[in-house]
Design a protein around this motif. Structure first.
Motif, PDB file in Angstrom:
ATOM      1  N   UNK A 152       9.319   2.334 -11.924  1.00 49.50           N
ATOM      2  CA  UNK A 152       8.983   3.552 -12.672  1.00 49.50           C
ATOM      3  C   UNK A 152       8.073   4.529 -11.935  1.00 49.50           C
ATOM      4  N   UNK A 153       7.191   4.048 -11.091  1.00 50.34           N
ATOM      5  CA  UNK A 153       6.216   4.939 -10.445  1.00 50.34           C
ATOM      6  C   UNK A 153       6.643   5.389  -9.054  1.00 50.34           C
ATOM      7  N   UNK A 154       7.845   5.025  -8.636  1.00 51.15           N
ATOM      8  CA  UNK A 154       8.303   5.397  -7.294  1.00 51.15           C
ATOM      9  C   UNK A 154       9.745   5.895  -7.366  1.00 51.15           C
ATOM     10  N   UNK A 158       2.505  -1.593  -3.907  1.00 52.34           N
ATOM     11  CA  UNK A 158       2.062  -0.718  -2.821  1.00 52.34           C
ATOM     12  C   UNK A 158       2.754   0.644  -2.873  1.00 52.34           C
ATOM     13  N   UNK A 159       3.756   0.786  -3.729  1.00 53.35           N
ATOM     14  CA  UNK A 159       4.430   2.074  -3.887  1.00 53.35           C
ATOM     15  C   UNK A 159       3.692   2.985  -4.860  1.00 53.35           C
ATOM     16  N   UNK A 160       2.623   2.512  -5.453  1.00 52.82           N
ATOM     17  CA  UNK A 160       1.875   3.299  -6.434  1.00 52.82           C
ATOM     18  C   UNK A 160       1.207   4.510  -5.791  1.00 52.82           C
ATOM     19  N   UNK A 193       7.192  -0.586   5.986  1.00 55.28           N
ATOM     20  CA  UNK A 193       6.197  -1.185   5.120  1.00 55.28           C
ATOM     21  C   UNK A 193       5.074  -0.275   4.688  1.00 55.28           C
ATOM     22  N   UNK A 194       5.034   0.948   5.193  1.00 58.05           N
ATOM     23  CA  UNK A 194       3.980   1.856   4.776  1.00 58.05           C
ATOM     24  C   UNK A 194       4.386   2.586   3.510  1.00 58.05           C
ATOM     25  N   UNK A 195       3.410   3.118   2.806  1.00 60.34           N
ATOM     26  CA  UNK A 195       3.669   3.761   1.525  1.00 60.34           C
ATOM     27  C   UNK A 195       4.521   5.011   1.678  1.00 60.34           C
ATOM     28  N   UNK A 196       4.267   5.795   2.692  1.00 59.59           N
ATOM     29  CA  UNK A 196       5.069   6.993   2.951  1.00 59.59           C
ATOM     30  C   UNK A 196       5.631   6.895   4.367  1.00 59.59           C
ATOM     31  N   UNK A 197       6.829   7.375   4.549  1.00 62.83           N
ATOM     32  CA  UNK A 197       7.396   7.389   5.882  1.00 62.83           C
ATOM     33  C   UNK A 197       7.552   8.826   6.320  1.00 62.83           C
TER      34      UNK A 197
END
Length: 113
Positions: A43-45, A75-77, A105-109
């Protein structure tokens, strides 16, 4: 020791440790073809999904092509936090200083260099 620390919550803790962890992936917003058997969206991503089962990722050409990344849903929050500050934010408009390097694996690419 955990029984002492958690008290009445200890049985729930043991139950949580004995259940399998859900597998979640984040799709690359430009490359993704979304050809993974997913159970439901996170839901949050915007680009995150829980999977029905954990496939062998190393055998999937889409994984190696960078179409999706295996990433724990919590971690996608970061995406939701950033969008709460800047509602019009998209991966292309997030300032370079808060984007992460091109690594899995990082939150943003990084999308545009």
């Amino acid at each position: 020791r955990m029984r002492e620390l958690l008290g009445n919550d200890y049985p729930a803790f043991v139950d949580a440790l004995s259940t399998p962890s859900p597998t979640s992936v984040r799709h690359h917003p430009v490359k993704s073809s979304r050809q993974i058997d997913s159970a439901h969206r996170i839901p949050w991503c915007e680009n995150g999904e829980y999977l029905n089962h954990r496939p062998v990722f190393t055998l999937d050409p889409l994984y190696h092509a960078g179409c999706y990344y295996v990433q724990e849903a919590s971690s996608m929050i970061l995406e939701a936090f950033y969008k709460s500050i800047s509602p019009t934010a998209t991966p292309r408009t997030i300032p370079r200083s808060v984007r992460c390097p091109r690594r899995k694996g990082y939150a943003f690419t990084c999308i545009d260099g």
